[in-house]
Write an enzyme that holds these catalytic residues in place. Structure first.
Site, mmCIF file in Angstrom:
data_model
loop_
_atom_site.group_PDB
_atom_site.id
_atom_site.type_symbol
_atom_site.label_atom_id
_atom_site.label_comp_id
_atom_site.label_asym_id
_atom_site.label_seq_id
_atom_site.Cartn_x
_atom_site.Cartn_y
_atom_site.Cartn_z
ATOM 1 N N ASN A 145 0.874 -1.169 0.000
ATOM 2 C CA ASN A 145 0.000 0.000 0.000
ATOM 3 C C ASN A 145 0.913 1.221 0.000
ATOM 4 O OD1 ASN A 145 -1.787 2.052 0.513
ATOM 5 N ND2 ASN A 145 -2.318 1.399 2.590
ATOM 6 N N TRP A 146 1.042 1.816 -1.178
ATOM 7 C CA TRP A 146 1.978 2.941 -1.292
ATOM 8 C C TRP A 146 1.449 4.204 -0.625
ATOM 9 C CZ3 TRP A 146 4.259 2.968 -7.005
ATOM 10 C CH2 TRP A 146 4.989 1.785 -7.196
ATOM 11 N N LYS A 147 0.173 4.229 -0.304
ATOM 12 C CA LYS A 147 -0.466 5.428 0.272
ATOM 13 C C LYS A 147 -0.224 6.623 -0.657
ATOM 14 C CE LYS A 147 -0.158 3.288 4.741
ATOM 15 N NZ LYS A 147 -0.108 3.406 6.183
ATOM 16 N N GLU A 177 -6.943 4.870 7.662
ATOM 17 C CA GLU A 177 -6.647 6.289 7.391
ATOM 18 C C GLU A 177 -7.827 6.953 6.683
ATOM 19 O OE1 GLU A 177 -2.891 5.618 5.458
ATOM 20 O OE2 GLU A 177 -2.018 5.084 7.395
ATOM 21 N N GLY A 184 2.639 -1.076 4.257
ATOM 22 C CA GLY A 184 2.822 0.318 3.878
ATOM 23 C C GLY A 184 4.294 0.617 3.634
ATOM 24 N N GLY A 185 4.948 1.155 4.660
ATOM 25 C CA GLY A 185 6.330 1.641 4.551
ATOM 26 C C GLY A 185 7.285 0.715 3.820
ATOM 27 N N GLY A 201 2.285 2.142 10.799
ATOM 28 C CA GLY A 201 3.285 3.194 10.656
ATOM 29 C C GLY A 201 3.959 3.589 11.957
ATOM 30 N N SER A 241 3.129 -2.224 10.322
ATOM 31 C CA SER A 241 4.579 -2.325 10.553
ATOM 32 C C SER A 241 5.154 -3.699 10.195
ATOM 33 C CB SER A 241 4.916 -1.951 11.997
ATOM 34 O OG SER A 241 4.534 -0.610 12.257
ATOM 35 N N GLU A 266 -5.765 -4.807 10.438
ATOM 36 C CA GLU A 266 -4.742 -3.796 10.694
ATOM 37 C C GLU A 266 -5.071 -3.038 11.986
ATOM 38 O OE1 GLU A 266 -2.584 -2.683 6.779
ATOM 39 O OE2 GLU A 266 -4.280 -1.361 7.034
ATOM 40 N N HIS A 306 -9.653 1.487 4.545
ATOM 41 C CA HIS A 306 -8.399 1.611 5.300
ATOM 42 C C HIS A 306 -8.627 2.550 6.488
ATOM 43 C CE1 HIS A 306 -4.301 2.659 6.356
ATOM 44 N NE2 HIS A 306 -3.941 1.547 5.738
HETATM 45 P P1 PGA Z 1 2.685 0.204 7.604
HETATM 46 O O1 PGA Z 1 1.242 0.466 6.942
HETATM 47 O O2 PGA Z 1 3.187 -1.111 7.050
HETATM 48 O O3 PGA Z 1 3.524 1.373 7.181
HETATM 49 O O4 PGA Z 1 2.476 0.132 9.070
HETATM 50 C C1 PGA Z 1 0.336 -0.578 6.766
HETATM 51 C C2 PGA Z 1 -0.950 -0.068 6.153
HETATM 52 O O5 PGA Z 1 -1.402 1.021 6.557
HETATM 53 O O6 PGA Z 1 -1.553 -0.706 5.275
#
Ligand code: PGA
Length: 249
Positions: free
Chosen positions: A9-11, A96, A230-231, A170, A209, A164, A94
């Site tokens: 997930n590149w966000k 966010e 994500g990251g 994050g 994470s 999640e 998600h």
């Molecule tokens: P993260 O993000 O791996 O940076 O914690 C995961 C996500 O929000 O899908």
């Protein structure tokens, strides 16, 4: 046997050039062909990356969509538009989006129905806040998110669920592999109570994470079918290590 699925997930990261470079880098690496791989990327990159991914087994995903096919919804993108580009997956709900963009269980439900109708595989995100967990309410919250997201939804075979916990996204704090497995087992039981044995086909990922140094332990657990990342999906080397978790991360 469910095929493991690792989705990035590149966000809101990467310009077209940066995205193309990242995929170029990823394409040069040897990736486990028995693991399904998905990159969920910003809308602006979808077309270019679709072309770039031709001839690979990396699937394309979006990070959101509207539930209507078209209409007066300024700033939104419809499932038909995604389908036209050849998008395979879409992240729905998600945390966010729930937190910053007023996504609710009701809109999540509409989007899930619409994605399935348009043959785009939804990755449904659920997860509790730190406060919910501290109050011991995590299962109640996640159960309610699942039940509301799937209300009157049929043909769920292609659904992917990502558990999640918000406190792990994050933050560098991963849920322990036991915590993740326990909740994922609970999610499958919840889906079983709604759909019976079809629940065996549904892949449930852990997200929050996920890194090369914890993927092996997570994927060794009985109920975890993959990861939403994500990251660590923003670096080709790390994403490769996650996909190749069978080699030791
Ligand atoms: P993260 O993000 O791996 O940076 O914690 C995961 C996500 O929000 O899908």
């Amino acid at each position: 046997m469910r095929t493991p699925i690792i989705a990035g997930n590149w966000k809101m990261n990467n310009t077209i050039k940066e995205g193309l470079d990242l995929i170029e880098d990823l394409k040069s690496k040897e990736l486990d062909s028995n693991v399904e791989k998905v990159v969920c990327i910003p809308f602006t990159l979808l077309k270019d990356l679709k072309d770039k991914l031709k001839g690979t087994d990396i699937k394309l995903g979006a990070q959101n969509m509207h539930w209507e096919d078209s209409g007066a919804y300024t700033g939104e993108v419809s499932p038909i538009m995604l389908k036209e580009i050849g998008v395979d997956y879409v992240i729905i709900g998600h945390s966010e989006r729930r937190q910053y963009f007023c996504e609710t269980d009701e809109t999540v439900n509409k989007k899930i129905k619409s994605a399935i109708k348009h043959d785009i595989k939804p990755i449904l995100c659920v997860g509790e806040s730190l406060e919910d967990r501290e109050k011991g309410k995590e299962k109640e919250i996640v159960k309610s998110q699942i039940e509301k997201a799937l209300e009157d939804v049929e043909n769920i075979e292609t659904l992917v669920v990502a558990y999640e916990p918000i406190w792990a996204i994050g933050t560098g704090k991963t849920a322990s592999s036991d915590q993740a497995n326990d909740m994922i087992h609970f999610i499958r039981k919840t889906i079983w109570s709604l759909y019976g044995d079809t629940s065996d086909q549904i892949r449930i990922q852990y997200g929050g994470s996920v890194k090369p140094d914890n993927i092996v332990e997570l994927m060794a657990k009985s109920d975890i079918d993959g990861a939403l990342v994500g990251g660590a999906s923003l670096k080709a080397e790390d994403f490769m290590d996650l996909i190749n978790f069978k080699n030791g991360g």
